[in-house]
Design an enzyme around this catalytic site. Structure first.
Site, PDB file in Angstrom:
ATOM      1  N   ASP A  79       5.837  22.109 -26.282  1.00 36.52           N
ATOM      2  CA  ASP A  79       5.864  20.747 -25.741  1.00 36.52           C
ATOM      3  C   ASP A  79       6.913  20.733 -24.650  1.00 36.52           C
ATOM      4  O   ASP A  79       7.503  21.762 -24.325  1.00 36.52           O
ATOM      5  CB  ASP A  79       6.233  19.728 -26.848  1.00 36.52           C
ATOM      6  N   HIS A  88      13.191  12.170   3.508  1.00 31.99           N
ATOM      7  CA  HIS A  88      12.527  13.401   3.906  1.00 31.99           C
ATOM      8  C   HIS A  88      12.298  14.362   2.752  1.00 31.99           C
ATOM      9  O   HIS A  88      11.187  14.831   2.564  1.00 31.99           O
ATOM     10  CB  HIS A  88      13.151  14.090   5.110  1.00 31.99           C
ATOM     11  N   ARG A 125       1.788   0.813  15.105  1.00 31.70           N
ATOM     12  CA  ARG A 125       1.422   0.653  13.701  1.00 31.70           C
ATOM     13  C   ARG A 125       1.941  -0.687  13.175  1.00 31.70           C
ATOM     14  O   ARG A 125       2.734  -1.351  13.817  1.00 31.70           O
ATOM     15  CB  ARG A 125       1.962   1.819  12.870  1.00 31.70           C
ATOM     16  N   SER A 178      12.822   6.704 -13.922  1.00 32.38           N
ATOM     17  CA  SER A 178      11.700   7.426 -14.517  1.00 32.38           C
ATOM     18  C   SER A 178      11.560   8.814 -13.895  1.00 32.38           C
ATOM     19  O   SER A 178      11.405   9.815 -14.598  1.00 32.38           O
ATOM     20  CB  SER A 178      10.421   6.618 -14.330  1.00 32.38           C
ATOM     21  N   SER A 179      11.642   8.871 -12.562  1.00 37.91           N
ATOM     22  CA  SER A 179      11.504  10.168 -11.887  1.00 37.91           C
ATOM     23  C   SER A 179      12.632  11.113 -12.272  1.00 37.91           C
ATOM     24  O   SER A 179      12.408  12.298 -12.489  1.00 37.91           O
ATOM     25  CB  SER A 179      11.539   9.986 -10.375  1.00 37.91           C
ATOM     26  N   HIS A 190       0.841  -1.194   0.000  1.00 34.76           N
ATOM     27  CA  HIS A 190       0.000   0.000   0.000  1.00 34.76           C
ATOM     28  C   HIS A 190       0.881   1.251   0.000  1.00 34.76           C
ATOM     29  O   HIS A 190       0.697   2.153  -0.810  1.00 34.76           O
ATOM     30  CB  HIS A 190      -0.927  -0.006   1.215  1.00 34.76           C
ATOM     31  N   TRP A 224       7.044   0.250   3.955  1.00 32.98           N
ATOM     32  CA  TRP A 224       7.484   0.989   2.768  1.00 32.98           C
ATOM     33  C   TRP A 224       8.864   1.609   2.991  1.00 32.98           C
ATOM     34  O   TRP A 224       9.541   1.976   2.039  1.00 32.98           O
ATOM     35  CB  TRP A 224       6.467   2.058   2.361  1.00 32.98           C
ATOM     36  N   HIS A 230      14.846  13.328  12.202  1.00 34.14           N
ATOM     37  CA  HIS A 230      13.668  13.379  13.066  1.00 34.14           C
ATOM     38  C   HIS A 230      12.794  12.135  12.878  1.00 34.14           C
ATOM     39  O   HIS A 230      11.863  11.923  13.639  1.00 34.14           O
ATOM     40  CB  HIS A 230      12.869  14.673  12.885  1.00 34.14           C
ATOM     41  N   HIS A 231      13.100  11.333  11.854  1.00 28.30           N
ATOM     42  CA  HIS A 231      12.408  10.058  11.707  1.00 28.30           C
ATOM     43  C   HIS A 231      13.040   8.984  12.592  1.00 28.30           C
ATOM     44  O   HIS A 231      12.522   7.886  12.672  1.00 28.30           O
ATOM     45  CB  HIS A 231      12.464   9.586  10.256  1.00 28.30           C
ATOM     46  N   TYR A 269       8.596  16.000   0.685  1.00 24.99           N
ATOM     47  CA  TYR A 269       8.327  17.328   0.126  1.00 24.99           C
ATOM     48  C   TYR A 269       8.121  17.261  -1.380  1.00 24.99           C
ATOM     49  O   TYR A 269       7.407  18.090  -1.943  1.00 24.99           O
ATOM     50  CB  TYR A 269       9.429  18.306   0.504  1.00 24.99           C
ATOM     51  N   SER A 320      -2.027  27.165  -4.810  1.00 25.94           N
ATOM     52  CA  SER A 320      -1.705  28.576  -5.014  1.00 25.94           C
ATOM     53  C   SER A 320      -2.214  29.094  -6.350  1.00 25.94           C
ATOM     54  O   SER A 320      -2.273  30.293  -6.574  1.00 25.94           O
ATOM     55  CB  SER A 320      -0.194  28.790  -4.952  1.00 25.94           C
ATOM     56  N   THR A 331       6.256  27.164   5.938  1.00 25.79           N
ATOM     57  CA  THR A 331       4.948  26.559   5.691  1.00 25.79           C
ATOM     58  C   THR A 331       3.847  27.481   6.202  1.00 25.79           C
ATOM     59  O   THR A 331       2.811  27.659   5.550  1.00 25.79           O
ATOM     60  CB  THR A 331       4.847  25.180   6.368  1.00 25.79           C
ATOM     61  N   GLU A 334      11.856  13.442  -0.110  1.00 23.78           N
ATOM     62  CA  GLU A 334      10.807  12.748  -0.853  1.00 23.78           C
ATOM     63  C   GLU A 334       9.411  13.180  -0.389  1.00 23.78           C
ATOM     64  O   GLU A 334       8.517  13.358  -1.207  1.00 23.78           O
ATOM     65  CB  GLU A 334      10.997  11.236  -0.696  1.00 23.78           C
ATOM     66  N   LYS A 368       3.127  30.179   3.827  1.00 24.30           N
ATOM     67  CA  LYS A 368       2.243  29.747   2.749  1.00 24.30           C
ATOM     68  C   LYS A 368       0.785  29.756   3.190  1.00 24.30           C
ATOM     69  O   LYS A 368      -0.083  30.299   2.505  1.00 24.30           O
ATOM     70  CB  LYS A 368       2.620  28.339   2.310  1.00 24.30           C
TER      71      LYS A 368
END
Lengths: 195, 544
Positions: free
Chosen positions: B120, B268, B465, B184-185, B91, B156, B317-318, B272, B283, B343, B270, B346
């Protein structure tokens, strides 16, 4: 649309792509470099609780008689290895600067020879740079025949500059089997790895 | 569904185009399936990306439904713990790498050239390649479900040694598929950077670009910076598994904690990557339906860039509980909290844009407003998690699950849906069905909150979890969560219905489909013809 405009765009795209590719390669190198950098960083700071991988000289200093530090030893075997690692001395108290010797016994409980190594880890990690090992079985692999026993000493010293707030230092030895194939493919092992 | 693209209107264009540009022969290209396989058109590739992402959204969603069904009641009812672990893992992987990221790339493909007045993408053939890598990658990833030993089951985040020493044999396929998705990315990011930096309409400066373009430019730089790190980590895993190295294996002198550092150095930024384009979408949408200019355009750009830079300084922080020294705990705690400043800039800019605007609440605006409110809730729980001593309690509980689902589902996913509703008139020439869209919105909002809000309480009460069973005191929270999850999952079928109906017909949309919309994409007809801006448009900046 005039040719010059299109040509300018094409050149711009080519330049951007070249620059991004350079950035990409640099980041790739950085990612790989992070591994040795992490090792060096940990070696200097002792952050991951690893101790030096070879014997260090006794640092000549008088014992700090003003404080006593408790040194604890924990031993364990990793899954699948029928070995026991034991020590009579589970805990001792000593002054920083003083050296001490503790004896450990390896015992192969299995019915075939194994090659294994005891991997040390120190907690709290800030104590690991202050733990000097003058002699340790953990510097090399042990090969034990079926049922064989082997006694090996650990000679160590806690240096006097051990932080004041560290009252207890725990040294854990975990036994890991060393794959025979590992030594065969030793060329593939990571550069700078301490095997 | 895929046939909605203006084949009819493009036929006339194809002829005129072929007459105009003799060098350009791809107009008389293949038809049918081969047309999609070989297309180099940014709109067609954008559509492919979006359809792929939608398919993955449903597959990943199905896995989530299995998880929620198992957790509906305490005890083991439906699946074995081994399979449960595969479901949570797949998932996460499918949603992150297969649904959210490709959806944003698809939106970028469609809209970036239109918003900057480019004909293009800069590298159309590369664009085709980077899309078609994805179906290959994810077919392989999904195929692990039927392999001996089962699919990846380590979460994951694939922490070593769970993903190396104790991993199922299919991990090798997982690594390969992640490599392909990563390539690809990277190719997509190169393409987007090259397009934005070089193909803007003459006269459009960087600070004239719509914010969606800006946030994507910054996101693309993040991708370039961290995808090589991901590739490096999974390559080291591969070497550890098959070639006897010990990068993450303590027995050979490696360190499992190194894996976590490397992974989160990628991971991290990632997160964002998955939210910055959403900021851009919101926006763009809020000013349109507030009929006001975006408040604080420049500060939005700088805030986005600050978030991107800070994202490289907060990874640990993870891993607060991994045994970091006190100074590191403090550094990562404060740097994480620092992110709330840009943030907050924003969020306040969005609110100020709304202030005294002439608001209307069309479906895209509904989703954008829900984004602002619900994403902010996710941001606040992020602040709670940033407090290192508190995180010792929250770590690996459902509180974390609630936090990142709040920023990803009513955050990233709602933004994607807002974007789809906003640009559907441009893509199909029709407005989406109003009533059905509203139903979709309200069911989604209720479903999302019912699903994820009780998770906060379950987590604070200590529910861990990634476990298929739980003790009885969590039963009520979990039942509510599961009911909300089923509601949210089912209401997404409504979304598909709305999109299908919109492709097939509906109220005709003019070129400028929304009254307050101002960007360049609204100057081309709806539906947008296959080829647009072959001569750069006249662009007049708003202010000089």
């Amino acid at each position: 649309m005039d040719r010059q405009f299109l040509e300018g765009r094409r050149r711009g795209v080519r330049r951007t792509v070249a620059r991004t590719l350079v950035a990409l390669v640099l980041m790739g190198c950085f990612a790989i470099a992070l591994v040795p950098l992490y090792d060096v960083f940990c070696e200097v700071t002792g952050l991951n609780g690893k101790t030096a991988s070879r014997a260090q000289a006794l640092s000549a200093q008088s014992a700090d008689q003003t404080r006593l530090v408790t040194m604890q030893f924990i031993t364990r075997s990793s899954s699948g290895l029928p070995w026991a690692l034991t020590t009579e001395t589970r805990q001792l108290r000593l002054h920083p600067g003083q050296s001490a010797e503790v004896s450990f016994t390896f015992h192969n409980l299995g019915n075939r020879p194994y090659v294994a190594r005891a991997v040390p880890s120190v907690s709290p990690s800030e104590a690991s740079v202050h733990l000097r090992k003058l002699a340790c079985f953990c510097f090399e692999n042990q090969r034990l025949a079926a049922g064989e026993r082997f006694e090996a000493p650990l000679v160590f010293q806690l240096t006097r500059d051990l932080p004041e707030d560290v009252k207890t230092v725990t040294l854990v030895y975990t036994l890991y089997e060393q794959q025979v194939s590992l030594s065969r493919h030793s060329a593939m092992q990571r550069p700078g790895g301490e095997t | 569904m895929a046939s909605h693209l203006p084949t009819g209107s493009s036929a006339s264009q194809q002829q005129s185009g072929a007459a105009e540009m003799t060098s350009d022969t791809h107009h008389s290209g293949p038809t049918g399936l081969m047309r999609w396989l070989l297309t180099t058109n940014h709109k067609e590739i954008g559509t492919l990306y979006l359809l792929f992402s939608l398919a993955m959204f449903f597959i990943g969603g199905l896995f989530a439904m299995v998880v929620r069904a198992e957790l509906f009641q305490p005890g083991l009812q439906l699946v074995q713990p081994e399979f449960f672990n595969q479901m949570t893992t797949m998932h996460g992987l499918i949603m992150v790498f297969g649904a959210v990221m490709p959806a944003f790339v698809g939106l970028a493909n469609w809209m970036v050239p239109l918003q900057i007045g480019a004909p293009d993408m800069a590298l159309p053939r590369l664009n085709n390649f980077s899309f078609w890598l994805l179906p290959v990658a994810f077919t392989m990833l999904l195929a692990t479900l039927v392999m001996p030993g089962g699919a990846p089951n380590f979460g994951w985040t694939f922490y070593a040694p769970l993903s190396t020493t104790y991993a199922p044999p299919s991990t090798t396929f997982f690594i390969f598929s992640l490599h392909l998705a990563g390539i690809s990315s990277i190719l997509g990011a190169i393409n987007i950077i090259a397009t934005i930096l070089n193909l803007r309409a003459p006269g459009m400066r960087m600070m004239d670009m719509p914010l969606f373009v800006w946030t994507w430019l910054i996101t693309a730089f993040l991708l370039i910076a961290v995808m090589p790190v991901l590739a490096g980590v999974i390559t080291m895993m591969l070497l550890d598994i098959h070639f006897g190295t010990s990068f993450f294996n303590a027995a050979g002198g490696g360190d499992p904690v190194l894996f976590q550092h490397l992974f989160w150095f990628f991971g991290h930024p990632e997160v964002y990557i998955m939210i910055l384009p959403a900021f851009g979408i919101v926006s763009v949408i809020i000013p349109t339906f507030a009929r006001k200019r975006l408040f604080g355009y420049a500060s939005m750009v700088y805030a986005t860039a600050s978030i991107a830079i800070l994202s490289f300084l907060v990874w640990a922080h993870h891993m607060f509980v991994v045994g970091l020294p006190l100074t590191a705990e403090l550094f990562f705690m404060y740097s994480t909290m620092l992110i709330s400043v840009p943030t907050g800039v924003k969020v306040f800019n969005w609110i100020t844009t709304l202030f005294r605007g002439s608001l209307t609440f069309e479906p895209p605006m509904l989703f954008a407003l829900a984004f602002v409110v619900l994403f902010t809730i996710g941001g606040f729980s992020g602040l709670m998690l940033a407090i290192s001593p508190a995180d010792f309690q929250y770590h690996d509980t459902y509180f974390v699950v609630a936090h990142f689902h709040y920023v990803l589902v009513p955050g990233a996913v709602f933004a994607i849906m807002a974007a789809v509703y906003y640009w559907l008139p441009k893509w199909t020439g029709h407005y989406p069905h109003l009533r059905l869209s509203q139903w979709h919105f309200w069911l989604s909002v209720v479903g999302v909150n019912l699903t994820f809000f009780p998770m906060h309480f379950a987590g604070l009460a200590g529910m861990p979890r990634r476990i298929p069973d739980y003790s009885l005191q969590f039963a009520d929270f979990n039942m509510i969560t599961s009911i909300g999850g089923f509601l949210f999952g089912l209401s997404q079928l409504l979304f598909v219905l709305v999109v299908v109906l919109c492709v097939r017909g509906g109220r005709k949309a003019p070129a400028q489909a929304w009254e307050g919309a101002e960007d360049l994409e609204w100057t081309v007809p709806s539906p947008a013809p296959l080829h647009t801006f072959e001569t750069p448009p006249d662009f007049t900046p708003y202010r000089h």
